[in-house]
Design a protein around this motif. Sequence first.
Motif, PDB file in Angstrom:
ATOM      1  N   UNK A  18      12.908  45.600  66.639  1.00 53.29           N
ATOM      2  CA  UNK A  18      13.680  46.263  67.698  1.00 53.29           C
ATOM      3  C   UNK A  18      14.389  45.243  68.594  1.00 53.29           C
ATOM      4  N   UNK A  19      14.515  44.022  68.075  1.00 56.97           N
ATOM      5  CA  UNK A  19      15.161  42.943  68.828  1.00 56.97           C
ATOM      6  C   UNK A  19      16.627  42.818  68.450  1.00 56.97           C
ATOM      7  N   UNK A  20      17.474  42.623  69.447  1.00 54.66           N
ATOM      8  CA  UNK A  20      18.865  42.275  69.180  1.00 54.66           C
ATOM      9  C   UNK A  20      19.337  41.263  70.214  1.00 54.66           C
ATOM     10  N   UNK A  21      20.395  40.567  69.894  1.00 56.24           N
ATOM     11  CA  UNK A  21      20.993  39.555  70.758  1.00 56.24           C
ATOM     12  C   UNK A  21      22.421  39.979  71.069  1.00 56.24           C
ATOM     13  N   UNK A  22      22.748  40.017  72.354  1.00 54.41           N
ATOM     14  CA  UNK A  22      24.097  40.388  72.793  1.00 54.41           C
ATOM     15  C   UNK A  22      24.772  39.154  73.370  1.00 54.41           C
ATOM     16  N   UNK A  23      25.927  38.791  72.829  1.00 59.66           N
ATOM     17  CA  UNK A  23      26.665  37.620  73.302  1.00 59.66           C
ATOM     18  C   UNK A  23      27.725  38.077  74.294  1.00 59.66           C
ATOM     19  N   UNK A  37       4.402  45.460  77.538  1.00 61.35           N
ATOM     20  CA  UNK A  37       3.168  46.056  77.028  1.00 61.35           C
ATOM     21  C   UNK A  37       2.013  45.926  78.007  1.00 61.35           C
ATOM     22  N   UNK A  38       1.830  44.714  78.545  1.00 68.78           N
ATOM     23  CA  UNK A  38       0.682  44.494  79.414  1.00 68.78           C
ATOM     24  C   UNK A  38       0.851  45.136  80.783  1.00 68.78           C
ATOM     25  N   UNK A  39       2.067  45.501  81.135  1.00 66.54           N
ATOM     26  CA  UNK A  39       2.289  46.178  82.411  1.00 66.54           C
ATOM     27  C   UNK A  39       2.399  47.682  82.241  1.00 66.54           C
ATOM     28  N   UNK A  40       2.088  48.153  81.066  1.00 67.36           N
ATOM     29  CA  UNK A  40       2.079  49.592  80.841  1.00 67.36           C
ATOM     30  C   UNK A  40       3.452  50.223  80.779  1.00 67.36           C
ATOM     31  N   UNK A  41       4.477  49.434  80.455  1.00 64.75           N
ATOM     32  CA  UNK A  41       5.819  49.995  80.348  1.00 64.75           C
ATOM     33  C   UNK A  41       5.900  50.893  79.116  1.00 64.75           C
ATOM     34  N   UNK A  42       6.718  51.937  79.171  1.00 66.17           N
ATOM     35  CA  UNK A  42       6.806  52.840  78.018  1.00 66.17           C
ATOM     36  C   UNK A  42       7.453  52.157  76.821  1.00 66.17           C
ATOM     37  N   UNK A  43       6.870  52.334  75.645  1.00 68.44           N
ATOM     38  CA  UNK A  43       7.421  51.765  74.418  1.00 68.44           C
ATOM     39  C   UNK A  43       7.444  52.819  73.308  1.00 68.44           C
ATOM     40  N   UNK A  44       8.320  53.806  73.436  1.00 69.35           N
ATOM     41  CA  UNK A  44       8.461  54.786  72.355  1.00 69.35           C
ATOM     42  C   UNK A  44       9.114  54.139  71.137  1.00 69.35           C
ATOM     43  N   UNK A  45       9.150  54.853  70.039  1.00 74.17           N
ATOM     44  CA  UNK A  45       9.700  54.305  68.801  1.00 74.17           C
ATOM     45  C   UNK A  45      11.141  53.833  68.960  1.00 74.17           C
ATOM     46  N   UNK A  46      11.897  54.467  69.849  1.00 78.12           N
ATOM     47  CA  UNK A  46      13.312  54.139  70.001  1.00 78.12           C
ATOM     48  C   UNK A  46      13.562  52.994  70.978  1.00 78.12           C
ATOM     49  N   UNK A  47      12.519  52.364  71.509  1.00 80.18           N
ATOM     50  CA  UNK A  47      12.693  51.275  72.467  1.00 80.18           C
ATOM     51  C   UNK A  47      13.418  50.101  71.819  1.00 80.18           C
ATOM     52  N   UNK A  48      14.146  49.320  72.669  1.00 81.92           N
ATOM     53  CA  UNK A  48      14.856  48.138  72.197  1.00 81.92           C
ATOM     54  C   UNK A  48      14.541  46.953  73.097  1.00 81.92           C
ATOM     55  N   UNK A  49      14.647  45.748  72.534  1.00 76.49           N
ATOM     56  CA  UNK A  49      14.541  44.502  73.291  1.00 76.49           C
ATOM     57  C   UNK A  49      15.842  43.732  73.062  1.00 76.49           C
ATOM     58  N   UNK A  50      16.522  43.388  74.143  1.00 76.08           N
ATOM     59  CA  UNK A  50      17.810  42.705  74.015  1.00 76.08           C
ATOM     60  C   UNK A  50      17.784  41.398  74.778  1.00 76.08           C
ATOM     61  N   UNK A  51      18.145  40.316  74.086  1.00 75.31           N
ATOM     62  CA  UNK A  51      18.330  39.021  74.712  1.00 75.31           C
ATOM     63  C   UNK A  51      19.831  38.816  74.885  1.00 75.31           C
ATOM     64  N   UNK A  52      20.279  38.663  76.130  1.00 73.24           N
ATOM     65  CA  UNK A  52      21.704  38.504  76.429  1.00 73.24           C
ATOM     66  C   UNK A  52      21.978  37.020  76.663  1.00 73.24           C
ATOM     67  N   UNK A  54      15.679  50.301  76.988  1.00 68.45           N
ATOM     68  CA  UNK A  54      16.168  49.063  76.384  1.00 68.45           C
ATOM     69  C   UNK A  54      15.922  47.956  77.393  1.00 68.45           C
ATOM     70  N   UNK A  55      14.966  47.078  77.097  1.00 65.38           N
ATOM     71  CA  UNK A  55      14.608  45.989  77.998  1.00 65.38           C
ATOM     72  C   UNK A  55      15.511  44.798  77.691  1.00 65.38           C
TER      73      UNK A  55
END
Length: 373
Positions: free
Chosen positions: A169-174, A102-117, A56-57
């Motif tokens: 896979x994007x979510x926002x955490x307040x 993606x461009x740095x070769x980080x793993x992105x399996x189907x369960x990956x998440x992107x979170x903006x805090x 989860x990035x």
Amino acid sequence: MVTVAPADGGRRSRRGFLYQDAVTLLDCLDMLDGLWTAVSWEDLEDILCHRGDAPAYRQVKTVEGADKRHSIADVCRADQTKKPENRTAATSYLGKLFLGKLFLGKPLPEEARFTLIVNEVPATDLYQFVCVRGLDPQPVTGASRDKVLERLAELTFPDGRDLAWCVDRLDVLVTARTVEQVEQEAFQRLYPYVRDYLGQEPLVPEVDEVLKSLVSVHIARSAAKHTSRRHTADDFRGILEDCIRKSTGQRRDGTTERLMTLTDKLRPAGIPQAEAERQHESMLSFRQARRRSVGMSRERYDALSDKIYAICQITTARRRMGLIQPGQPAYAATLEGILKMPEVESGQVELSDALAILSDVTARCQNRYEDAS
């Protein structure tokens, strides 16, 4: 009692990252609660959490003032500090969050998440992506999703991924608006850990000291290093217990802190083992008395500690200037400074109490009577 600054020349400046460090502590506490299996913090993705093999990035983007709120337009806007020819969607908050991995070769399996805090409730369109800490978010559909896809349409992705895959896979955490409020939340969550470790109710300053050590020393120093470290729950639990032990002088089994630290500090001063043991016992008595004290009594202990610490600082400065020799002369100069304290000379403070506080100061500081070689 000495605050250790992060390492110089680290991979990023720590100025302005206090809020992020406090939020990182909350993620580490979530890990102890079983939400994550590992947590690390890096420069490219502020916080990286793992649930098994699924990453989860997470990026922290704060705004100042309650009247300012992130919107989809804000998080998709190109970085205006770039040259005009470089102002592309890839430089936006979400562009960097998605493409940097993606461009740095980080793993992105189907369960990956992107979170903006964020530290304020976002505008209505971005609010559709808001999730609750600890709960699994669901993909967003409708106008808000379409708006992100439209604003970031120019992005191109390697490795078969596309923008829609990332947005789903994007979510926002307040989180709380200020770093003080985030730390207060962390304090409330740390309290039971400290209580369980001690087997009794901890004092507020002790929990505060544990929190400060975790945020300003362990998390900040780790973030300032050239490489990040992946912390498992067991790793972080060990760090937490070490902070509690150092802050309270007690170990989990109820025994007192080992003598080794104070012995090492006293050895350059020529203090025999037997005398070091007596000083150790005096130090423990002082710490226990301080733990029990409240109100004016606590303030008196703290004021005495500050004054004796100041005497130690002056002695250290004079030693480093070559005005006092290291070892026994430095120790003797410190004792002379304490004997000349008005409180001690007048009998208002017992000399034995002042020396017990000196032992506590000595145990908590580094290289008191000589510098490390």
